[in-house]
Design an enzyme around this catalytic site. Structure first.
Site, PDB file in Angstrom:
ATOM      1  N   LYS A   1      38.985  38.034  52.401  1.00 18.92           N
ATOM      2  CA  LYS A   1      37.619  37.967  51.804  1.00 18.92           C
ATOM      3  C   LYS A   1      37.915  37.568  50.180  1.00 18.92           C
ATOM      4  O   LYS A   1      38.226  38.079  49.308  1.00 18.92           O
ATOM      5  CB  LYS A   1      36.776  39.160  51.567  1.00 18.92           C
ATOM      6  CG  LYS A   1      35.329  38.587  51.521  1.00 18.92           C
ATOM      7  CD  LYS A   1      34.621  39.667  50.668  1.00 18.92           C
ATOM      8  CE  LYS A   1      34.601  39.625  49.115  1.00 18.92           C
ATOM      9  NZ  LYS A   1      34.439  38.380  48.392  1.00 18.92           N
TER      10      LYS A   1
ATOM     11  N   GLU B   1      37.263  49.168  38.375  1.00 18.50           N
ATOM     12  CA  GLU B   1      36.082  49.721  38.868  1.00 18.50           C
ATOM     13  C   GLU B   1      35.686  49.492  40.372  1.00 18.50           C
ATOM     14  O   GLU B   1      35.576  50.574  40.776  1.00 18.50           O
ATOM     15  CB  GLU B   1      34.994  48.859  38.007  1.00 18.50           C
ATOM     16  CG  GLU B   1      33.677  49.826  37.861  1.00 18.50           C
ATOM     17  CD  GLU B   1      32.581  49.025  37.300  1.00 18.50           C
ATOM     18  OE1 GLU B   1      32.823  47.801  37.047  1.00 18.50           O
ATOM     19  OE2 GLU B   1      31.596  49.383  36.858  1.00 18.50           O
TER      20      GLU B   1
ATOM     21  N   GLU C   1      45.902  46.003  42.920  1.00 22.80           N
ATOM     22  CA  GLU C   1      46.196  45.309  41.529  1.00 22.80           C
ATOM     23  C   GLU C   1      44.933  45.100  40.639  1.00 22.80           C
ATOM     24  O   GLU C   1      44.189  44.401  41.106  1.00 22.80           O
ATOM     25  CB  GLU C   1      46.712  44.099  42.091  1.00 22.80           C
ATOM     26  CG  GLU C   1      47.998  43.918  42.833  1.00 22.80           C
ATOM     27  CD  GLU C   1      49.132  44.030  42.207  1.00 22.80           C
ATOM     28  OE1 GLU C   1      49.296  44.262  41.076  1.00 22.80           O
ATOM     29  OE2 GLU C   1      50.304  43.948  42.871  1.00 22.80           O
TER      30      GLU C   1
ATOM     31  N   CYS D   1      45.154  38.476  34.531  1.00 21.70           N
ATOM     32  CA  CYS D   1      45.133  40.116  34.593  1.00 21.70           C
ATOM     33  C   CYS D   1      46.244  40.530  33.757  1.00 21.70           C
ATOM     34  O   CYS D   1      45.986  41.618  33.000  1.00 21.70           O
ATOM     35  CB  CYS D   1      45.342  40.344  36.299  1.00 21.70           C
ATOM     36  SG  CYS D   1      47.060  39.758  36.874  1.00 21.70           S
TER      37      CYS D   1
ATOM     38  N   GLU E   1      39.150  45.479  29.011  1.00 24.81           N
ATOM     39  CA  GLU E   1      39.452  44.092  29.432  1.00 24.81           C
ATOM     40  C   GLU E   1      38.396  43.201  29.266  1.00 24.81           C
ATOM     41  O   GLU E   1      37.154  43.480  29.859  1.00 24.81           O
ATOM     42  CB  GLU E   1      39.887  44.075  30.909  1.00 24.81           C
ATOM     43  CG  GLU E   1      40.381  42.917  31.343  1.00 24.81           C
ATOM     44  CD  GLU E   1      40.886  42.744  32.844  1.00 24.81           C
ATOM     45  OE1 GLU E   1      40.015  43.417  33.608  1.00 24.81           O
ATOM     46  OE2 GLU E   1      42.121  42.634  33.266  1.00 24.81           O
TER      47      GLU E   1
END
Ligand code: NAD
Ligand code: MN
Length: 488
Positions: free
Chosen positions: A185, A241, A260, A294, A391
């Site tokens: 997905k 989250e 990750e 990331c 972030e």
């Protein structure tokens, strides 16, 4: 390297790929996919719902249990992966264009970094396919005990929009090499490269159902995949989250999970570093991929006595990072992936200012169509400020100072995250000491943002668990069976 907009000469694939065929969603739903560099519609893409997810999982399960897949020799599975790598290479320009149109990143990055890495990842795991094996164990008694490393079954891969195809293939390549089947997905922001790749998977000769793509939203298609009782594992890359949500949901079917997640990685510059190289690395560490990386080096820690000299260099470099047309060969800062993400980034800039950080350069939306944000540098940040803790996932650097090794390590570790870190020093002992002291899955010394298919990547702390890439990823897609044969 070819150049030019060329949206017109790419054929987009807009249907779901299930059981080896391109199909519409069962209820005919579609969603709009956008080019963020022009705020224009690229395509209406099939939106998978619960019924489509179920269809894809059933196709993947049937393919996993089929004789065709079960009896395929490991080395022939490897050959399929090599063939796919060749096909990706043959279509590299087209795939890179799709990636840039959908994500807004510079074509230079898609064509020279993302797509070549996709090819390398497939070749790396193609080579592993016939080298994954068990052991014989000297247990007590007249008995033969041996182990097999067996595939898990159906792997659900859920990925974000920042490196749409590359991060998907970090999961798909090892999963297939180990003999699993996959339902992928992609993010609803950037589904087009994965759908296009499905054409090549079919062309390479993979049996139908071995690889499936369900484009759609996380709350619907993603959640249905995580809930599905016939999925054996969820391999996820995305926000912390959503990672928490997936972990909770996966508990009800005891699904294996690897996560990750996000980061707030420190880039630590000591006074003895080659400051020119460090400034270059700090700049690339935060502005590469628009900071939608990331592992972005979003916190700069500079030793006080070289603060002014380094910051001058970093700011001068940031000022040259003019956001622009991703298809211009000189562009190194593209469009933010979506309006929503742009608003998020600008919200953090406001927060930085209101909490008292000093804005040295950037901070504004660029006045042109599409979602462009200037390369932004904040100085005089303190560790308790929002922009030092959360972030941002955009081109925003937060600079802080330190005075010694212990303080650098402590500050570097002072967030919930632990994905990556950079250290700049010419002192070998200091480099190792800091690299060992940082609680992060990757530490780069006198370099930043380096990756290789052979080297493991993943998080400490709330940046997740499990490793992508390298031989460590093989553990994520196999399980060990112990077999006892009585010899008495
Ligand atoms: P996201 O968490 O919002 O979405 C990631 C994927 O999960 C998307 O495909 C989304 O549709 C899906 N999803 C959302 N809600 C879901 C749910 N309830 N159930 C199942 N699936 C769901 O993240 P994003 O905004 O697409 O990407 C940015 C985030 O990804 C950042 O936090 C970034 O740090 C992280 N990231 C991590 C890595 C890494 O390797 N650690 C790499 C790239 C990005
Ligand atoms: Mn898009």
């Amino acid at each position: 390297m070819s150049n030019g907009r060329a949206a017109t000469d790419v054929q987009l694939q807009t249907q779901l790929f299930i059981g080896g065929e391109f199909v519409d969603a069962a209820d005919g739903s579609t969603f709009r996919v956008e080019n963020p560099a022009e705020a224009s519609t690229l395509a209406e893409v099939a939106e998978a719902g619960e019924a489509d997810v179920d269809r894809a999982v059933k196709a993947a399960r049937a393919a996993f249990e089929s004789k065709e897949w079960q009896r395929l020799a490991a080395r022939d599975r490897g050959l399929l992966l090599f063939r796919l790598a060749d096909l990706i290479e043959a279509h590299i320009d087209e795939l890179a264009r799709i990636e840039t149109l959908d994500n807004g990143k510079p074509f230079f990055e898609s064509r020279q970094i993302d797509l070549p890495d996709v090819v390398r990842v497939f070749r790396y795991y193609a080579g592993w396919a016939d080298k994954i094996h068990g052991e014989t164990i000297p247990v007590a008694g007249p008995v033969l005990n041996y182990t097999r490393r067996e595939p898990l079954g159906v792997v659900g891969a859920i990925v974000p929009w920042n490196f749409p195809l590359l991060l998907a293939m970090w999961k798909v390549a090892p999963a297939l090499a180990c003999g699993n089947t996959v339902v992928l997905k992609p993010s609803a922001e950037t589904p087009l490269s994965a759908l296009k790749l499905a054409e090549l998977v079919a062309e390479a000769g993979f049996p139908g159902g071995v690889f499936n793509v369900i484009s759609g939203f996380g709350s619907k298609a993603g959640a249905a995949l995580v809930r599905h009782p016939d999925v054996d594992k969820i391999a996820f890359t995305g926000s912390t989250e959503v990672g928490q949500e997936i972990m909770r949901e996966a508990a009800s079917t005891i699904k294996k999970v690897s996560l990750e997640l996000g980061g707030k990685s420190p880039n630590i510059v000591f006074a003895d570093a080659d400051l020119e190289a460090a400034a270059r690395g700090v700049n690339m560490g935060i502005f590469y991929g628009k900071g939608e990386v990331c592992a972005a080096g979003s916190r700069l820690f500079v030793e006080s006595k070289v603060h002014d000299e380094l910051m001058e260099n970093v700011v001068a470099r940031a000022k040259k990072m003019t956001p622009g047309d991703p298809f211009d060969k000189n562009t190194r800062l593209g469009a933010i992936v979506s309006e929503r993400q742009m608003e998020r980034v600008l919200g953090y800039v406001e927060r930085g200012v209101s909490e008292g950080a000093k804005l040295l350069t950037g901070g504004a939306r660029v006045d042109r169509p599409g979602y462009f944000v200037e390369a932004t540098v904040f100085d005089k940040v303190t560790s308790d400020m929002t922009i030092a803790q959360e972030e941002i996932f955009g081109p925003v650097l937060a600079a802080l100072t330190f005075d010694d090794v212990e303080e650098a390590i402590a500050l570097g570790n002072s967030t919930i995250y632990g994905l990556a870190a950079g250290v700049w020093t010419q002192d070998l002992k200091k480099a190792h000491k800091v690299a060992h002291g940082l609680r992060a899955g990757t530490v780069w010394v006198n370099t930043y943002n380096r990756y290789d298919a052979a080297s493991p990547f993943g998080g400490y702390k709330q940046s997740g668990f499990g490793r992508d890439l390298g031989m460590h990823a093989l553990e994520q897609y196999t399980q060990v069976k112990s077999i006892w044969i009585d010899l008495s």
